[in-house]
Design a protein around this motif. Structure first.
Motif, PDB file in Angstrom:
ATOM      1  N   GLU A  33      -5.745   4.478   9.885  1.00 31.92           N
ATOM      2  CA  GLU A  33      -4.374   4.446   9.358  1.00 31.92           C
ATOM      3  C   GLU A  33      -4.171   3.396   8.275  1.00 31.92           C
ATOM      4  O   GLU A  33      -3.100   3.335   7.662  1.00 31.92           O
ATOM      5  N   ASP A  34      -5.176   2.564   8.023  1.00 31.47           N
ATOM      6  CA  ASP A  34      -5.108   1.622   6.901  1.00 31.47           C
ATOM      7  C   ASP A  34      -5.509   2.284   5.593  1.00 31.47           C
ATOM      8  O   ASP A  34      -5.388   1.667   4.527  1.00 31.47           O
ATOM      9  N   THR A  35      -5.976   3.510   5.655  1.00 34.01           N
ATOM     10  CA  THR A  35      -6.357   4.233   4.444  1.00 34.01           C
ATOM     11  C   THR A  35      -5.157   4.370   3.525  1.00 34.01           C
ATOM     12  O   THR A  35      -4.104   4.888   3.915  1.00 34.01           O
ATOM     13  N   SER A  36      -5.310   3.869   2.296  1.00 34.37           N
ATOM     14  CA  SER A  36      -4.197   3.881   1.346  1.00 34.37           C
ATOM     15  C   SER A  36      -4.664   3.293   0.021  1.00 34.37           C
ATOM     16  O   SER A  36      -5.793   2.808  -0.089  1.00 34.37           O
ATOM     17  N   ARG A  37      -3.800   3.348  -0.949  1.00 36.60           N
ATOM     18  CA  ARG A  37      -4.047   2.659  -2.213  1.00 36.60           C
ATOM     19  C   ARG A  37      -3.332   1.317  -2.138  1.00 36.60           C
ATOM     20  O   ARG A  37      -2.113   1.275  -1.900  1.00 36.60           O
ATOM     21  N   ARG A  78       0.841  -1.195   0.000  1.00 36.51           N
ATOM     22  CA  ARG A  78       0.000   0.000   0.000  1.00 36.51           C
ATOM     23  C   ARG A  78       0.874   1.241   0.000  1.00 36.51           C
ATOM     24  O   ARG A  78       2.019   1.213   0.455  1.00 36.51           O
ATOM     25  N   GLN A  79       0.310   2.290  -0.521  1.00 38.49           N
ATOM     26  CA  GLN A  79       1.019   3.565  -0.549  1.00 38.49           C
ATOM     27  C   GLN A  79       0.006   4.687  -0.496  1.00 38.49           C
ATOM     28  O   GLN A  79      -0.897   4.766  -1.335  1.00 38.49           O
ATOM     29  N   LYS A 124       3.515   9.339   1.349  1.00 41.74           N
ATOM     30  CA  LYS A 124       4.146   8.322   2.200  1.00 41.74           C
ATOM     31  C   LYS A 124       4.849   7.282   1.350  1.00 41.74           C
ATOM     32  O   LYS A 124       4.557   7.130   0.154  1.00 41.74           O
ATOM     33  N   GLY A 125       5.765   6.579   1.967  1.00 40.45           N
ATOM     34  CA  GLY A 125       6.488   5.537   1.258  1.00 40.45           C
ATOM     35  C   GLY A 125       5.653   4.290   1.074  1.00 40.45           C
ATOM     36  O   GLY A 125       4.605   4.118   1.696  1.00 40.45           O
ATOM     37  N   ARG A 126       6.120   3.423   0.211  1.00 40.91           N
ATOM     38  CA  ARG A 126       5.455   2.157  -0.035  1.00 40.91           C
ATOM     39  C   ARG A 126       5.641   1.232   1.170  1.00 40.91           C
ATOM     40  O   ARG A 126       6.722   1.155   1.741  1.00 40.91           O
ATOM     41  N   GLU A 127       4.573   0.533   1.536  1.00 41.58           N
ATOM     42  CA  GLU A 127       4.625  -0.392   2.656  1.00 41.58           C
ATOM     43  C   GLU A 127       4.135  -1.765   2.223  1.00 41.58           C
ATOM     44  O   GLU A 127       2.982  -1.918   1.814  1.00 41.58           O
ATOM     45  N   GLY A 128       5.008  -2.741   2.304  1.00 45.71           N
ATOM     46  CA  GLY A 128       4.599  -4.106   2.039  1.00 45.71           C
ATOM     47  C   GLY A 128       3.664  -4.572   3.132  1.00 45.71           C
ATOM     48  O   GLY A 128       3.978  -4.436   4.317  1.00 45.71           O
ATOM     49  N   VAL A 129       2.519  -5.117   2.748  1.00 46.81           N
ATOM     50  CA  VAL A 129       1.495  -5.511   3.704  1.00 46.81           C
ATOM     51  C   VAL A 129       1.501  -7.012   3.946  1.00 46.81           C
ATOM     52  O   VAL A 129       1.453  -7.475   5.082  1.00 46.81           O
TER      53      VAL A 129
END
Length: 124
Positions: free
Chosen positions: A88-92, A38-39, A43-48
């Motif tokens: 805080e899970d809001t993201s693409r 997600r990104q 913000k930076g990319r975060e592996g989920v």
């Protein structure tokens, strides 16, 4: 050619659930590791999460116990079940592959192919 298409995003309230889908084409997804990352803007990319060829899942600490990655036994679709969603899970959210058999470290995975993503917004 390899394609990954995500679906299932939307607007939900905190505490609710959502299931994302990732449909792969151009390769046999079950033969390789598939990631969800997600990104958010700025913000930076975060592996989920990641699921390896052998079905072994890996999760980021931020989602462990709330998210579940899975895939069809026969077929080319993968899922990310997201429970107890938080603002805080809001993201693409996007799915991706590095065409390796086993998951790499989520923070250091180098994706060869990725989808366009689907937006998840958690808000009251």
């Amino acid at each position: 050619q390899v394609q990954l298409v995500e679906s299932g995003g939307g607007l939900v309230q905190p505490g609710e659930s959502l299931q994302l889908s990732c449909t792969a084409s151009g390769f046999t997804a079950n033969d390789y590791s598939i990631y969800w990352f997600r990104q958010a803007p700025g913000k930076g990319r975060e592996g989920v999460a990641c699921i390896s060829r052998n079905g072994f899942p890996v999760y980021a600490n931020s989602v462990k116990g709330r998210f579940t990655i899975s895939r069809e036994t026969a077929g080319n679709t993968l899922y990310l079940q997201m429970n107890s969603l938080k603002p805080e899970d809001t993201s693409r959210y996007s799915c991706a592959t590095d065409l390796k058999y086993f998951c790499s470290e989520l923070s250091g995975a180098e994706y060869l192919y990725r989808g366009q993503g689907t937006q998840v917004t958690v808000s009251s």
